[in-house]
Design an enzyme around this catalytic site. Structure first.
Site, PDB file in Angstrom:
ATOM      1  N   ASP A  33       0.815  -1.218   0.000  1.00  0.00           N
ATOM      2  CA  ASP A  33       0.000   0.000   0.000  1.00  0.00           C
ATOM      3  C   ASP A  33       0.849   1.269   0.000  1.00  0.00           C
ATOM      4  OD1 ASP A  33       0.760  -0.962   2.604  1.00  0.00           O
ATOM      5  OD2 ASP A  33      -0.490   0.587   3.494  1.00  0.00           O
ATOM      6  N   TYR A 153      -0.675   1.783  15.052  1.00  0.00           N
ATOM      7  CA  TYR A 153       0.672   2.308  15.237  1.00  0.00           C
ATOM      8  C   TYR A 153       0.691   3.469  16.228  1.00  0.00           C
ATOM      9  CZ  TYR A 153       1.825  -0.255  10.970  1.00  0.00           C
ATOM     10  OH  TYR A 153       2.013  -1.229  10.035  1.00  0.00           O
ATOM     11  N   LYS A 184      -2.228  -5.551  13.439  1.00  0.00           N
ATOM     12  CA  LYS A 184      -0.859  -5.403  12.951  1.00  0.00           C
ATOM     13  C   LYS A 184      -0.233  -4.251  13.723  1.00  0.00           C
ATOM     14  CE  LYS A 184       1.895  -3.899   8.985  1.00  0.00           C
ATOM     15  NZ  LYS A 184       1.865  -3.177   7.702  1.00  0.00           N
TER      16      LYS A 184
END
Length: 272
Positions: A33, A153, A184
């Site tokens: 991406d 994140y 993730k």
């Protein structure tokens, strides 16, 4: 698969089996991406070539925006799972940490996706908007039986270390609490601290590949350590598609993730 025993949605389970190895119950995902955030990087200028290489190397799935479906579909050989990324933001934006939704779960279904993913920067000045998107889209995913991967994140003014175990654990737990099926996030750098992250998150965690490493051994050791800490797999982009031997490094990762081989043995998969 045991790790998804808590999921009763049969559509999600069928699709998850397409992006996870049924024997090891782990996954190797190659994100592509980066073209949206960083432009046409070396290694993904031709997405079909990149997709072919990682598929031949044994990856379970590729992840990318709508364009990956149109321009990266291989149409032959070994099948590979498709994860459509729903978030976008660029490095040249006034606020690079802000991610907006650029597609729908329904559109991903029409494109043949096996899962969708969202990017959330925990600690960004606009993080509350991304939390809202994640929570609402998780409901749509549940309705359609679409697995949801949340890229969680720690990034923002108050984040001093994006790999700090405490903030990584918070980010991972946040994603699971808002409805993600898979998280993730960053590897914390050592086995013990990442074990705590895994323990505190009810959803399976796959580690991000992170910045491009100096050596193959360094990168593969990180993969090995993360798996020993309880990771459900790896989602690595630049360390794979910018490698001299894309097929080989993909195969090496798969050997560690699915067969638990030692790093030295996995290095034999790399031919260049």
């Amino acid at each position: 698969m045991k790790m998804f025993d808590n999921i009763k949605n049969v559509g999600k389970l069928i699709r998850l089996e397409r992006i996870f190895d049924k024997k090891s119950e782990k996954t190797v995902i190659i994100p592509m991406d980066h073209g949206v955030s960083s432009g046409p990087l070396e290694g993904i200028k031709d997405m079909r070539i990149a997709t072919n290489a990682v598929a031949d190397g044994g990856a379970n799935a590729v992840l990318g925006h709508k364009g990956l479906v149109r321009h990266g579909h291989r149409g032959y050989g070994r099948d590979i799972g498709l994860i459509v990324h729903m978030s976008a933001g660029t490095s040249i934006s006034p606020d690079p940490n802000k991610k907006v939704i650029v597609t729908t779960v329904e559109d991903a279904l029409r494109m043949g996706a096996d899962a969708v993913s969202l990017h959330v920067n925990v600690g960004a000045e606009t993080d509350f908007e991304m939390y809202r998107d994640l929570g609402l889209i998780s409901e749509t995913c549940e309705y359609w039986g679409m697995p949801l991967i949340a890229m969680m994140y720690p990034r923002g003014p108050k984040i001093k270390d994006e790999r700090d175990p405490e903030v990584v654990a918070h980010a991972a737990r946040l994603g699971a609490e808002l409805g993600a099926d898979i998280i993730k996030t960053n590897y914390t750098g050592d086995i013990d601290s990442f074990k705590d992250v895994v323990k505190g998150c009810p959803a399976p965690i796959v580690i991000a590949g992170g910045p491009k490493t100096n050596t193959d051994e360094e990168f593969l050791q990180m993969v090995k350590d993360a798996m020993h800490a309880g990771s459900a797999g790896v989602a690595s982009g630049r360390n794979v598609f910018q490698h001299k031997d894309v097929r080989g490094i993909t195969s090496a990762i798969c050997k560690i993730v699915h067969e638990d081989v030692e790093v030295k043995e996995a290095l034999n998969e790399i031919k260049i």
